[in-house]
Scaffold this active site. Sequence first.
Site, PDB file in Angstrom:
ATOM      1  N   SER A 106      -9.975 -32.061  20.376  1.00 61.01           N
ATOM      2  CA  SER A 106     -11.223 -32.619  20.911  1.00 61.01           C
ATOM      3  C   SER A 106     -11.141 -34.132  20.772  1.00 61.01           C
ATOM      4  O   SER A 106     -10.364 -34.641  19.943  1.00 61.01           O
ATOM      5  CB  SER A 106     -12.402 -32.100  20.082  1.00 61.01           C
ATOM      6  N   TYR A 109     -16.975 -29.594  12.301  1.00 58.95           N
ATOM      7  CA  TYR A 109     -16.195 -29.632  13.547  1.00 58.95           C
ATOM      8  C   TYR A 109     -15.252 -30.841  13.551  1.00 58.95           C
ATOM      9  O   TYR A 109     -14.065 -30.718  13.882  1.00 58.95           O
ATOM     10  CB  TYR A 109     -17.169 -29.700  14.720  1.00 58.95           C
TER      11      TYR A 109
HETATM   12  P1  NAD Z   1     -16.522 -21.371  24.723  1.00 58.36           P
HETATM   13  O1  NAD Z   1     -17.630 -21.057  23.790  1.00 58.36           O
HETATM   14  O2  NAD Z   1     -16.733 -21.281  26.202  1.00 58.36           O
HETATM   15  O3  NAD Z   1     -15.242 -20.479  24.379  1.00 58.36           O
HETATM   16  C1  NAD Z   1     -14.856 -20.256  23.060  1.00 58.36           C
HETATM   17  C2  NAD Z   1     -13.908 -19.081  23.020  1.00 58.36           C
HETATM   18  O4  NAD Z   1     -13.554 -18.835  21.640  1.00 58.36           O
HETATM   19  C3  NAD Z   1     -14.535 -17.785  23.543  1.00 58.36           C
HETATM   20  O5  NAD Z   1     -13.569 -17.027  24.243  1.00 58.36           O
HETATM   21  C4  NAD Z   1     -14.947 -17.064  22.267  1.00 58.36           C
HETATM   22  O6  NAD Z   1     -15.020 -15.654  22.404  1.00 58.36           O
HETATM   23  C5  NAD Z   1     -13.802 -17.469  21.363  1.00 58.36           C
HETATM   24  N1  NAD Z   1     -14.100 -17.281  19.949  1.00 58.36           N
HETATM   25  C6  NAD Z   1     -15.141 -17.764  19.235  1.00 58.36           C
HETATM   26  N2  NAD Z   1     -15.080 -17.298  17.971  1.00 58.36           N
HETATM   27  C7  NAD Z   1     -13.974 -16.515  17.887  1.00 58.36           C
HETATM   28  C8  NAD Z   1     -13.376 -15.759  16.852  1.00 58.36           C
HETATM   29  N3  NAD Z   1     -13.903 -15.688  15.623  1.00 58.36           N
HETATM   30  N4  NAD Z   1     -12.244 -15.088  17.136  1.00 58.36           N
HETATM   31  C9  NAD Z   1     -11.691 -15.109  18.372  1.00 58.36           C
HETATM   32  N5  NAD Z   1     -12.230 -15.815  19.392  1.00 58.36           N
HETATM   33  C10 NAD Z   1     -13.343 -16.508  19.144  1.00 58.36           C
HETATM   34  O7  NAD Z   1     -16.050 -22.838  24.308  1.00 58.36           O
HETATM   35  P2  NAD Z   1     -15.108 -23.916  25.007  1.00 58.36           P
HETATM   36  O8  NAD Z   1     -15.952 -25.102  25.278  1.00 58.36           O
HETATM   37  O9  NAD Z   1     -14.289 -23.327  26.084  1.00 58.36           O
HETATM   38  O10 NAD Z   1     -14.177 -24.305  23.754  1.00 58.36           O
HETATM   39  C11 NAD Z   1     -12.813 -23.985  23.665  1.00 58.36           C
HETATM   40  C12 NAD Z   1     -12.130 -24.991  22.752  1.00 58.36           C
HETATM   41  O11 NAD Z   1     -12.245 -26.297  23.314  1.00 58.36           O
HETATM   42  C13 NAD Z   1     -12.735 -25.068  21.346  1.00 58.36           C
HETATM   43  O12 NAD Z   1     -11.728 -25.220  20.385  1.00 58.36           O
HETATM   44  C14 NAD Z   1     -13.576 -26.331  21.417  1.00 58.36           C
HETATM   45  O13 NAD Z   1     -13.738 -26.932  20.161  1.00 58.36           O
HETATM   46  C15 NAD Z   1     -12.730 -27.179  22.328  1.00 58.36           C
HETATM   47  N6  NAD Z   1     -13.465 -28.277  22.963  1.00 58.36           N
HETATM   48  C16 NAD Z   1     -14.518 -28.026  23.786  1.00 58.36           C
HETATM   49  C17 NAD Z   1     -15.192 -29.100  24.347  1.00 58.36           C
HETATM   50  C18 NAD Z   1     -16.365 -28.928  25.278  1.00 58.36           C
HETATM   51  O14 NAD Z   1     -17.031 -29.931  25.580  1.00 58.36           O
HETATM   52  N7  NAD Z   1     -16.650 -27.726  25.741  1.00 58.36           N
HETATM   53  C19 NAD Z   1     -14.790 -30.411  24.075  1.00 58.36           C
HETATM   54  C20 NAD Z   1     -13.707 -30.617  23.231  1.00 58.36           C
HETATM   55  C21 NAD Z   1     -13.053 -29.542  22.678  1.00 58.36           C
END
Ligand code: NAD
Length: 260
Positions: free
Chosen positions: A142, A155
């Site tokens: 991130s 986080y």
């Molecule tokens: P999201 O909530 O759409 O997806 C998260 C995924 O992780 C889902 O498939 C969920 O089922 C899975 N998950 C959650 N807990 C779990 C567990 N205990 N075991 C197995 N799977 C689990 O979120 P996203 O925005 O797609 O985030 C994905 C990654 O990207 C994360 O690591 C997040 O920190 C990172 N990220 C997101 C953003 C953003 O703005 N959305 C920005 C920077 C980084």
Amino acid sequence: MLSGKTAIVTGSTSGIGLGIATALAAAGARLVINGLGDAAAVEAERARLAADHGVEVAYSGADMSKPEEIAGMIALAEERFGGVDILVNNAGIQHVAPIEEFPVVKWDAIIAINLTSAFHTTRLAVPAMKRKGWGRVINIASAHALVASPFKSAYVAAKHGIAGLTKTVALEVAEHGITVNAICPGYVMTPLVEKQIPEQAAARGISEDAVVRDVLLAAQSTKRFVEVSELAALAAFLCSPASGSITGAILPVDGGWTAH
Ligand code: NAD
């Protein structure tokens, strides 16, 4: 490009992980998808990925906070497909609260899912990659691996930790044809971000519109959310032969946020 390779993408039932899984399948990789969600919806997604791209797709429901379930997911990839070639550590959760009110269970869950799970998947996947003399580890970190924001202590700590893990493992495996990199997205409109808008509004005492304008997109100079497709394209590039000298890199895809 990736035909004959097997990719595990953790947390690929939603958001960024689903986008990356789709891009890797489109490039010909077999997939192990993972994540939480309604069983029928997950099965529909698994079948759709397989049918759309003509690749084998398995599903592991392993909980990324449980080391023994993570080991089961890697074993599934070994039994079904002969080992993992591409590991995308993407599963993640968020919680927003001031440090003195931060729930201990949320701290523990965020560190386990966003950081420690990548230690377990990586330590278990690297032996097969070393045997094959080729591997790709892509950690979805991130912008919060590089800079902080208030109310996100767990986080930001986990994401800074992922950056350190990325660089360390990259040095250890570089001579085995394995690259290890971190992609650092800015804000992407996924369920993870949608959920934190009301939490941020409560923590800061401002409206939800103000959270989007003055918090989420304040430092993102493009003044738009990052697209999942932009992250998926970079992940696919990091699996291509042209990327062989990119390792240990912390790669921002954040609309200029961390250039400030
Ligand atoms: P999201 O909530 O759409 O997806 C998260 C995924 O992780 C889902 O498939 C969920 O089922 C899975 N998950 C959650 N807990 C779990 C567990 N205990 N075991 C197995 N799977 C689990 O979120 P996203 O925005 O797609 O985030 C994905 C990654 O990207 C994360 O690591 C997040 O920190 C990172 N990220 C997101 C953003 C953003 O703005 N959305 C920005 C920077 C980084």
